[in-house]
Design an enzyme around this catalytic site. Structure first.
Site, mmCIF file in Angstrom:
data_model
loop_
_atom_site.group_PDB
_atom_site.id
_atom_site.type_symbol
_atom_site.label_atom_id
_atom_site.label_comp_id
_atom_site.label_asym_id
_atom_site.label_seq_id
_atom_site.Cartn_x
_atom_site.Cartn_y
_atom_site.Cartn_z
ATOM 1 C CB CYS A 189 -0.908 -0.004 1.224
ATOM 2 S SG CYS A 189 -0.052 0.341 2.753
ATOM 3 C CG ASP A 236 -2.012 13.385 6.923
ATOM 4 O OD1 ASP A 236 -2.627 12.396 7.365
ATOM 5 O OD2 ASP A 236 -2.304 13.938 5.830
ATOM 6 C CG HIS A 259 0.035 -4.192 4.684
ATOM 7 N ND1 HIS A 259 -0.188 -2.965 4.109
ATOM 8 C CD2 HIS A 259 -1.085 -4.930 4.438
ATOM 9 C CE1 HIS A 259 -1.376 -2.957 3.529
ATOM 10 N NE2 HIS A 259 -1.937 -4.139 3.715
ATOM 11 C CG ASN A 269 -10.347 7.812 10.862
ATOM 12 O OD1 ASN A 269 -11.047 8.126 11.823
ATOM 13 N ND2 ASN A 269 -9.633 8.698 10.187
ATOM 14 N N GLY A 301 -14.172 6.939 7.681
ATOM 15 C CA GLY A 301 -13.370 7.679 6.714
ATOM 16 C C GLY A 301 -11.993 7.103 6.458
ATOM 17 C CG HIS A 361 -0.027 0.157 6.540
ATOM 18 N ND1 HIS A 361 1.028 -0.411 5.864
ATOM 19 C CD2 HIS A 361 0.396 0.330 7.816
ATOM 20 C CE1 HIS A 361 2.050 -0.587 6.697
ATOM 21 N NE2 HIS A 361 1.687 -0.128 7.895
ATOM 22 C CG HIS A 405 -3.282 5.579 9.234
ATOM 23 N ND1 HIS A 405 -3.790 4.646 8.366
ATOM 24 C CD2 HIS A 405 -4.122 6.637 9.185
ATOM 25 C CE1 HIS A 405 -4.888 5.110 7.797
ATOM 26 N NE2 HIS A 405 -5.129 6.326 8.289
HETATM 27 P P1 AMP Z 1 -7.425 7.826 6.909
HETATM 28 O O1 AMP Z 1 -8.514 8.635 6.262
HETATM 29 O O2 AMP Z 1 -7.626 7.657 8.403
HETATM 30 O O3 AMP Z 1 -7.187 6.513 6.199
HETATM 31 O O4 AMP Z 1 -6.127 8.687 6.795
HETATM 32 C C1 AMP Z 1 -5.218 8.568 5.730
HETATM 33 C C2 AMP Z 1 -4.283 9.743 5.843
HETATM 34 O O5 AMP Z 1 -3.127 9.472 5.080
HETATM 35 C C3 AMP Z 1 -4.881 11.049 5.328
HETATM 36 O O6 AMP Z 1 -4.876 12.027 6.358
HETATM 37 C C4 AMP Z 1 -3.951 11.408 4.166
HETATM 38 O O7 AMP Z 1 -3.746 12.801 4.058
HETATM 39 C C5 AMP Z 1 -2.679 10.665 4.536
HETATM 40 N N1 AMP Z 1 -1.800 10.329 3.427
HETATM 41 C C6 AMP Z 1 -2.137 9.706 2.258
HETATM 42 N N2 AMP Z 1 -1.055 9.541 1.480
HETATM 43 C C7 AMP Z 1 0.002 10.063 2.163
HETATM 44 C C8 AMP Z 1 1.389 10.207 1.895
HETATM 45 N N3 AMP Z 1 1.941 9.768 0.746
HETATM 46 N N4 AMP Z 1 2.166 10.790 2.847
HETATM 47 C C9 AMP Z 1 1.637 11.228 3.994
HETATM 48 N N5 AMP Z 1 0.338 11.128 4.318
HETATM 49 C C10 AMP Z 1 -0.477 10.559 3.412
HETATM 50 ZN ZN ZN Z 2 0.936 -1.310 3.914
#
Ligand code: AMP
Ligand code: ZN
Length: 115
Positions: free
Chosen positions: A5, A31, A47, A88, A94, A99, A101
């Site tokens: 991912c 982020d 992962h 989340n 959302g 993966h 976080h």
């Molecule tokens: P979620 O909606 O909880 O899955 O959060 C995913 C988060 O990952 C969002 O706040 C995105 O802005 C962040 N995100 C997605 N791609 C990247 C990236 N390449 N580097 C840093 N943050 C990312």
């Molecule tokens: Zn992953």
């Protein structure tokens, strides 16, 4: 789990990220679309798609994620002013990246309940 991912790509160094902290098990990076002055994501190096995929074998890893969040809060200077930590899980919450976080958000006053 072998699925790849975007966060696995960051871990592999294929996509750049601003790393704030890491140890053997977890890594924390900024982020890309910050929702607060401080917005850092703490992820396991393994992962794991969603919170539902956690098992007893992950108990210590879950602790590492939260301890890393407190370290991030100190490193970014929000530990005393306050911060929010959020996982989340699935679409109603959302979740966009599958993966797990831990969001660490701070540097401004936040409302409750979340939208
Ligand atoms: P979620 O909606 O909880 O899955 O959060 C995913 C988060 O990952 C969002 O706040 C995105 O802005 C962040 N995100 C997605 N791609 C990247 C990236 N390449 N580097 C840093 N943050 C990312
Ligand atoms: Zn992953």
């Amino acid at each position: 789990m072998k699925n790849r991912c975007v966060f696995c790509d960051i871990l592999a160094g294929h996509i750049p990220a601003e790393i704030v902290y890491q140890n053997d098990d977890v890594i924390a990076f900024k982020d890309i679309h910050p929702r607060a002055p401080v917005h850092v994501l703490v992820i396991p190096k393994e992962h794991i798609p969603t919170l539902n995929d956690l098992s007893d074998s992950h108990k210590s890893l879950i602790g590492e994620l939260f301890l890393a969040a407190t370290t991030v809060a100190k490193l970014t200077g929000i530990d005393q002013t306050g911060y929010r930590t959020v996982f989340n899980c699935h679409k109603d919450a959302g979740q966009e990246v599958y993966h797990i976080h831990l969001h660490v958000l701070g540097g401004r006053k936040m409302s409750w309940p979340p939208g």
